[in-house]
Every structure is written in structure tokens, then in C-alpha cells.
Write a protein that holds these residues in place. Structure first.
Motif, short mmCIF file in Angstrom:
data_model
loop_
_atom_site.label_atom_id
_atom_site.label_comp_id
_atom_site.label_asym_id
_atom_site.label_seq_id
_atom_site.Cartn_x
_atom_site.Cartn_y
_atom_site.Cartn_z
N ARG A 164 0.84 -1.20 0.00
CA ARG A 164 0.00 0.00 0.00
C ARG A 164 0.87 1.25 0.00
NH1 ARG A 164 -5.23 -1.20 0.47
NH2 ARG A 164 -5.77 -3.19 1.44
N TYR A 213 0.02 5.01 -1.56
CA TYR A 213 -0.95 5.80 -2.30
C TYR A 213 -0.27 6.98 -2.99
CZ TYR A 213 -4.07 3.15 0.75
OH TYR A 213 -4.71 2.15 1.43
N TYR A 228 -5.68 2.43 -3.49
CA TYR A 228 -6.62 3.46 -3.05
C TYR A 228 -7.00 3.23 -1.60
CZ TYR A 228 -9.91 -0.31 -4.16
OH TYR A 228 -10.55 -1.52 -4.23
N PRO A 229 -7.25 4.30 -0.85
CA PRO A 229 -7.71 4.17 0.54
C PRO A 229 -9.17 3.79 0.59
CG PRO A 229 -7.49 6.48 -0.07
CD PRO A 229 -6.97 5.70 -1.23
N TYR A 238 -9.52 6.73 -7.80
CA TYR A 238 -8.53 7.40 -6.97
C TYR A 238 -7.51 8.13 -7.85
CZ TYR A 238 -4.96 8.21 -3.42
OH TYR A 238 -4.04 8.81 -2.58
#
Length: 566
Positions: free
Chosen positions: A359, A361, A397-398, A431
């Protein structure tokens, strides 16, 4: 009569061996377990740490009289390395990697000190003390190892076979790989565990650094462009090139996709020039961008070695240049891109993850982008390299962008797992829309005379074809979504007042990004000996050329992409 040898964990001796294994695994496992709990990366690292921790059982079993002392010595080494690994996770939420080493060692001393200082915030002290206390408790409970010599040797040989012999046999015999490749694959298996995380990471860092320095030295010998002319010479300007990743324009509502995956760009469409038929020449990042950022193309793949790069051209035109990337840096695959980045005046490496599937971003690029825009240099050239919609898509993406869920809008032939992947790709595109719109709005506010170009390095087939059975990219089995990329130009009002930005009649032109350097030169107002206007997407002398795809190092694989073949 002697009892037959059995490998049973019910026997007291093997129970003690298990305790030793848990002690050794703890140093690698604690960080990987936290990575899994946080959802920061895939399972592979933890799996390899589980397996590689078996190695330390060998000296314990073969020298049982000294087992606790050996465990203490080995444990001290593993503990020292694990402190760095765990500390890095606590600060950054990621796994320590060779990219971190690159960031530290290639920065100036002040930047390195600032980077390292992040490890020593106050709350790290109790965390590391607790970590150390658990390690000591695990060691303190270790007992005598009571297994037969035969059993010890048998298990040791099995461990060595599992860890080293089987992987090497697979590479050398089954896959017929070379020795260097086999050793490299073995090192990658070892790397997630301490101390190999840093030992092998450092070895790889030094090797890739040498490769990069050789490329830079070669680039330094390339003569500059002859008779370079700049129609904007001396005028303050900010030119931004945003390189996307794995984004197929067919999944963007900006290009007609029914799901609203690009609502922010849709809202500013009147401010954008959206080109409809731009494709990439290769479906892989390094191969594609080597052509995008140089004079190399499908018919002349080696020109990046003998002619200036786009970065060289902009420096020659007296722009201060910057490279902001959310990609990994000093890895085997990314060394070429790091070489390109080092051709700029200043670099920002925002992604130090060991594994690509982690992760990170793209909002990472916002802070350095604003910092660069605040630089008083009057003429700036900025490259922003995004992770975009790179697989695995759910890591791009969060949670607040997890908008597309369920079966609505998903091809009915996909099963539930495939539908989830399909949705996660659209969420990644959503995103990416947020990231791109933020960059454009920031540029509008901070740089009055500015221009931005955005496109993706290549596309991605996420069950998009007629049979909905393809996921990813495969140059030997090409599909249109692997090559169709967005291509967008935005310019500030001040820039448009001094330049002809009416591209309406050009938006349908078929174009390969392999020739992008000519388009960029045209946009920036640059000309030079050898500039060929027919390869510029925005030039009145543009000529349509075959959209060649395939591997240029194997000319018989080259063929023309049909934009209507879906």
C-alpha cells in the motif's frame, strides 16, 4: 532393540526444537505479521520468513550441547537487524528495503540524518523495549535439545534441501535458467527474513547502483542536441509531465466508460485536451518509458544510448528539473527509471517498499509537488511518476474510494472473485482521477504560466475483452486494453494566451507514445537539428504512422495494432 526413527513433534526433543524455531522466527515474523494485520502488503514475505527461519535450527540441532549459547549469539544478530525492520514499520507502515538504503546513501548528509532521525521518535523506545523483552523471554524458556544425531542430520539435510537445493534445481534444471538468475531468485526468497533483508538488500543495492552509474556515465558522454532553439527562452514557465501506470482509458468515464470513474476530470473536461487514439508501444513500464523519454522507438530501440533523453533536452533548454516518483527506486527492474531520474536536478523518492504489491498511495507525491512549485527557479520541468492503477489494484486506493462494489456494472460472466478484481480496478481509476485533478488544481493555483501532460505508460486488460478472460498484460498475447492509454493536456490561461492550444482537430489522431519526445518538444517550443514534426501529435505536419507493437529486439514479433480490434 532400537526404536525406529520417527519425526514426531510429540517427542520432548522436537518440542524443544519447536521452541527454538519460534525464537528465531520471532525476529523476522513480528514485522511481517504486523504488515499482514495492517494490510500493507501480500502474504509472500511472511511465507518466506516462515520458511527461511528454519535455517537457524541446523547449528542448534547439530551442536545440542551449545544450543542455548548458539541461540543467544544468533538471536543477538537477528535482534539487531529486527530493531531496524520493526522501527521502520512503526514509522512508515512498510517493510525495510533496498530502496530505503538508496534513499539514505544517495542523499546528502543532512538529508540522510533527517531521514534516519525518523527512527528515533520518543514512542519508539517502549515499543523496541517490549520487542526486546519478548525476545529475551522466548530465549529464556529454551531448553535442552534432545534429538538423535541421525534425526538432527536428517532434518538438517531436509532443511538445506528445502531452502537451497530445491529452488536451485527448479531454476537450473527444470526452468533451464542461468546460474546468475538462479542465485538471484534464491536471494529474493531469502530477502524477507532478517538478517538477509539488509544483507541481500545491500548487495542488490550496490549491484543496481553500479548498473545505474554505468548508464549515467554513458548518458554523460552523449553529445547535446545540435542547434537547440527555444521560442520561450528566458520566460518563466512550469512544465509538468505526469506518467501514469497501468491505466486503460477504456475504464475512464472521461473516455465514455459508463461507470463514473473520473468524475473530477469529467467536471473539468472543457479545460482539457483529451486525445482519443493514443497508444503505447510496449505493455511494460521500463520498456515503454525508455521509448517515451528518449528518441528510441520500435524501429530504433537503442537510440536512448546515443542520443539525449527528454531530461537532457530540458536541462539544455535551461529548465531546472525535478523527478517525483511513487515507484520503487533501486530494484533490478527500476534501475533504468532511476537512471532517468538522476538526469534531473533534484529527485523525490516516495516509495521505499520492498514488494511492489504494497500500500503506497499516490497522494505521496502531493507534498513534494507543492515544495517544487514553491522553488524560486523561474523555469521548472517536473516529472511526476505515479503508481496509478498498478496491480494489485486494492492496494492503490484508501478505503474512502472503495465505491464500486457488488455486481452492478460488472460483466455477468465474471465470478465473484473476478468481479471483486474488476471493481477494485475501477476504484483505483477513481482514486487516480482524484490524484490527477489535485495535481492540476495545485498547478493552476501555484504556477500562473504552466502546462501539464498526462498519460499512462501502458494499459491493462482487466476482463475487458469480448471473452472477459484476460487479467493483466502479455506482449505475446496482446489485447487492445493493454495498449490504449489516456492522453490529456492541460494549460493555464496565461500559457494559452501565448500559445496555440487549439487541438480540437487533432484529438482523433492515431499516435504511439514511442514518439512522445517530439510532441513534448513541440509543446515546450523547442526545435533542434533532427526534430521531425511528422512525429509530433500536435504539429500541423503530423503524419500517421503504423502503431507498432511487439518486442523490437525480436523484429519478427513487431506488428501493427488495430485500434478497432476488440
Amino acid at each position: 532393540m532400537q526404536t525406529p526413527f520417527k519425526l514426531s513433534l510429540q517427542r520432548p526433543g522436537w518440542s524443544a526444537v519447536l521452541d527454538y524455531y519460534l525464537f528465531f522466527f520471532y525476529f523476522s515474523g513480528i514485522t511481517h505479521i504486523l504488515l499482514q494485520i495492517s494490510g500493507a502488503t501480500i502474504f509472500v514475505g511472511l511465507r518466506q520468513a516462515i520458511v527461511m527461519s528454519l535455517l537457524w535450527l541446523i547449528p542448534v540441532m547439530l551442536l545440542p550441547r551449545y544450543a542455548r549459547k548458539l541461540a543467544a549469539g544468533i538471536g543477538l544478530v537477528l535482534w539487531g537487524f529486527s530493531l531496524v525492520s520493526l522501527g521502520y514499520f512503526c514509522i512508515y507502515g512498510q517493510e525495510f528495503s533496498q530502496s530505503v538504503m538508496f534513499t539514505i546513501f544517495e542523499s546528502n548528509p543532512a538529508e540522510s540524518s533527517e531521514f534516519i532521525a525518523h527512527y528515533f521518535v520518543w514512542w519508539m523506545i517502549p515499543v523496541l523495549l517490549l520487542h526486546s523483552a519478548v525476545a529475551y523471554w522466548l530465549w529464556h524458556r529454551l531448553g535442552r535439545v534432545q534429538v538423535s544425531r541421525r534425526a538432527a542430520w536428517t532434518v538438517s539435510l531436509l532443511i538445506l534441501t528445502l531452502l537451497f537445493v530445491q529452488p536451485m534445481f527448479k531454476q537450473l534444471v527444470i526452468k533451464r535458467a542461468g546460474l546468475d538468475t538462479a542465485v538471484e531468485k534464491l536471494q529474493l526468497r531469502m530477502e524477507p527474513a532478517v538478517p538477509w533483508q539488509m544483507v541481500i538488500g545491500y548487495m542488490h543495492y550496490r549491484k543496481q547502483l553500479a548498473n545505474m552509474e554505468a548508464l549515467l556515465e554513458q548518458n554523460n558522454k552523449v553529445p547535446p542536441l545540435n542547434a537547440l532553439q527555444d521560442t520561450n527562452a528566458g520566460q518563466p514557465a512550469t512544465l509538468v509531465l505526469v506518467l501514469g501506470e497501468s491505466t486503460n482509458r477504456e475504464r475512464m468515464s472521461l473516455y465514455g466508460y459508463p461507470r463514473k470513474t473520473t468524475p473530477r476530470l469529467d467536471a473539468m473536461r472543457e479545460q482539457l485536451s483529451v486525445f482519443e487514439n493514443v497508444v503505447t508501444s510496449r505493455p511494460y513500464t521500463i520498456e515503454s518509458l525508455t521509448q517515451v523519454l528518449s528518441f528510441a522507438d520500435q524501429e530504433h530501440p537503442d537510440l536512448y544510448l546515443t542520443k539525449p533523453s527528454l531530461m537532457n533536452m530540458m536541462r539544455q533548454a535551461d529548465y531546472k528539473s525535478y523527478w517525483i516518483t511513487n515507484h520503487q527506486t533501486i530494484t533490478k527492474r527500476n534501475t533504468m527509471l532511476t537512471n532517468f531520474s538522476k538526469q534531473t536536478d533534484r529527485q523525490f523518492y516516495m516509495n521505499n517498499s520492498r514488494a511492489q504489491n504494497s500500500r503506497e498511495y499516490d497522494a505521496n507525491v502531493f507534498a513534494p509537488f507543492e515544495e517544487v512549485l514553491a522553488d524560486p527557479a523561474p523555469r521548472k520541468f517536473i516529472v511526476v511518476h505515479l503508481l496509478g492503477t498498478h496491480m494489485k489494484y486494492e492496494y492503490r486506493y484508501p478505503a474512502e474510494f472503495n465505491v464500486f462494489r457488488g455486481r452492478a456494472g460488472v460483466p455477468s460472466v465474471l465470478d465473484d472473485d473476478e468481479a471483486e478484481v474488476y471493481n477494485s480496478y475501477d476504484n483505483a481509476v477513481l482514486y487516480n482521477d482524484y490524484v490527477m485533478s489535485t495535481l492540476i488544481n495545485t498547478l493552476r493555483e501555484r504556477a500562473p504560466n504552466s502546462l501539464l501532460v498526462y498519460f499512462s505508460d501502458h494499459g491493462e486488460d482487466v476482463y475487458d475483452g469480448p471473452d472477459h478472460d484476460m487479467l493483466g498484460r502479455n506482449e505475446s498475447k496482446p489485447t487492445l486494453p493493454m495498449y490504449t492509454v489516456p492522453f490529456i493536456i492541460w494549460a493555464s490561461e496565461q500559457w494559452k494566451s501565448h500559445h496555440d492550444m487549439n487541438f480540437e482537430s487533432m484529438l482523433q489522431r492515431p499516435y504511439s507514445n514511442a514518439h512522445f519526445i517530439y510532441t513534448w518538444a513541440d509543446l515546450a517550443g523547442l526545435s533542434f537539428d533532427g526534430f521531425d514534426p511528422q512525429f509530433s501529435l500536435i504539429n500541423s505536419q503530423f503524419k500517421e504512422h503504423p502503431l507498432l507493437i511487439g518486442n523490437p529486439n525480436q523484429p519478427d514479433t513487431l506488428h501493427i495494432l488495430d485500434l478497432h480490434d476488440h
